[in-house]
Design an enzyme around this catalytic site. Sequence first.
Site, PDB file in Angstrom:
ATOM      1  N   CYS A  64      -4.210  -1.411  -1.988  1.00  0.00           N
ATOM      2  CA  CYS A  64      -4.400   0.024  -2.148  1.00  0.00           C
ATOM      3  C   CYS A  64      -5.398   0.199  -3.286  1.00  0.00           C
ATOM      4  O   CYS A  64      -5.175  -0.297  -4.396  1.00  0.00           O
ATOM      5  CB  CYS A  64      -3.056   0.659  -2.504  1.00  0.00           C
ATOM      6  N   HIS A 123      -7.276   2.685   3.993  1.00  0.00           N
ATOM      7  CA  HIS A 123      -7.080   3.400   5.260  1.00  0.00           C
ATOM      8  C   HIS A 123      -8.401   3.586   6.031  1.00  0.00           C
ATOM      9  O   HIS A 123      -8.387   3.854   7.219  1.00  0.00           O
ATOM     10  CB  HIS A 123      -6.513   4.797   5.006  1.00  0.00           C
ATOM     11  N   ASP A 131       0.872  -1.178   0.000  1.00  0.00           N
ATOM     12  CA  ASP A 131       0.000   0.000   0.000  1.00  0.00           C
ATOM     13  C   ASP A 131       0.907   1.225   0.000  1.00  0.00           C
ATOM     14  O   ASP A 131       2.125   1.110   0.227  1.00  0.00           O
ATOM     15  CB  ASP A 131      -0.898   0.006   1.249  1.00  0.00           C
ATOM     16  N   SER A 132       0.312   2.400  -0.193  1.00  0.00           N
ATOM     17  CA  SER A 132       1.091   3.634  -0.110  1.00  0.00           C
ATOM     18  C   SER A 132       1.613   3.856   1.310  1.00  0.00           C
ATOM     19  O   SER A 132       2.652   4.471   1.496  1.00  0.00           O
ATOM     20  CB  SER A 132       0.198   4.808  -0.498  1.00  0.00           C
ATOM     21  N   CYS A 172     -11.002   2.789   0.166  1.00  0.00           N
ATOM     22  CA  CYS A 172      -9.608   3.112   0.475  1.00  0.00           C
ATOM     23  C   CYS A 172      -9.246   2.262   1.677  1.00  0.00           C
ATOM     24  O   CYS A 172     -10.016   2.203   2.650  1.00  0.00           O
ATOM     25  CB  CYS A 172      -9.462   4.592   0.803  1.00  0.00           C
ATOM     26  N   GLU A 184      -3.448   7.816   9.367  1.00  0.00           N
ATOM     27  CA  GLU A 184      -1.985   7.743   9.572  1.00  0.00           C
ATOM     28  C   GLU A 184      -1.610   8.392  10.909  1.00  0.00           C
ATOM     29  O   GLU A 184      -0.617   8.037  11.525  1.00  0.00           O
ATOM     30  CB  GLU A 184      -1.240   8.445   8.421  1.00  0.00           C
TER      31      GLU A 184
HETATM   32  N1  DGL Z   1      -4.771   3.283   1.125  1.00  0.00           N
HETATM   33  C1  DGL Z   1      -4.785   3.748  -0.206  1.00  0.00           C
HETATM   34  C2  DGL Z   1      -6.030   3.364  -0.954  1.00  0.00           C
HETATM   35  O1  DGL Z   1      -6.601   2.347  -0.657  1.00  0.00           O
HETATM   36  C3  DGL Z   1      -4.256   5.071  -0.570  1.00  0.00           C
HETATM   37  C4  DGL Z   1      -4.253   6.219   0.342  1.00  0.00           C
HETATM   38  C5  DGL Z   1      -3.369   7.268  -0.258  1.00  0.00           C
HETATM   39  O2  DGL Z   1      -2.179   7.009  -0.376  1.00  0.00           O
HETATM   40  O3  DGL Z   1      -3.869   8.334  -0.649  1.00  0.00           O
HETATM   41  O4  DGL Z   1      -6.429   4.019  -1.877  1.00  0.00           O
END
Ligand code: DGL
Length: 273
Positions: free
Chosen positions: A74, A185, A11-12, A183, A152
Amino acid sequence: MGDQRAIGVFDSGIGGLTVLKEIQKRLPHESLVYLGDTARVPYGAKSKDTIIRYSINNTRHLLNEGVKMLVVACNTASAYALEELEKMSSAPVIGVVEGGVMAAVRATSGKVGVIGTEATVRSGKYVTEILKRIPGAEIVTKPCPLFVALAEEGWTDNEVAHAVAKEYLKDMEGKIDTLVLGCTHYPVLKNSIRYALGENVKLIDSAEETSRLVEEKLRVLGLGADADADNPALIRFLVTDSPERNLQLGRRMLGDGIKIDRAELVDITWGDK
Ligand code: DGL
């Protein structure tokens, strides 16, 4: 004899740990190597070309670690880079959009909200895939970039998170029966999202469905690991910046079920000219 090589997950940042957690729960004998591109998070505000380039860096690094399967944990990378990654990868690749779409289609009675990063929403991927399966579905989308920063930061269920969720989701109130958390996150913000939308909206987190797809693909391809008491499954956590900080955040994200001892700092741009 099973295939004891690890599954790679990237993931990012640390959001994809929500996916790793589900894979580990379902497949406890599988070793996992997680890569969070913490030097370059967020991806959600980047252009398509940059998202693809970063995703290629992550994939190349994990393939070089010898993974047998790659999970793109991600949504942003899954929406833009999946085809490129499939082309370059010797290992099978699974993204998170497919699982989210499948779960949403099962849950909804036709009014769906989709939230994600700016890039994921802009890609239109969820809308296209849901409409393919439910032609007439009413879909409302909304980018929620601050949710990534809140996750985060570990601010997932406080006054600030509640206020941000209320503001982002106000146009969906009363208009949807199902909300796709597009997402990785976002699942940690479920309480704040429920605070904003009430208890009746079903929240779809693609992690569980994705872990099911991983199990299925391992089975079909004969890549599953065996339980081996002498060599128990390992979980490694790689990051591209700030290992100490991300170790703390990662532990908080994973909760009590999974222990990670350390975060390994890696350079993933080694193949770039
Ligand atoms: N967690 C990521 C996603 O599912 C990306 C969040 C990000 O880096 O902006 O899209």
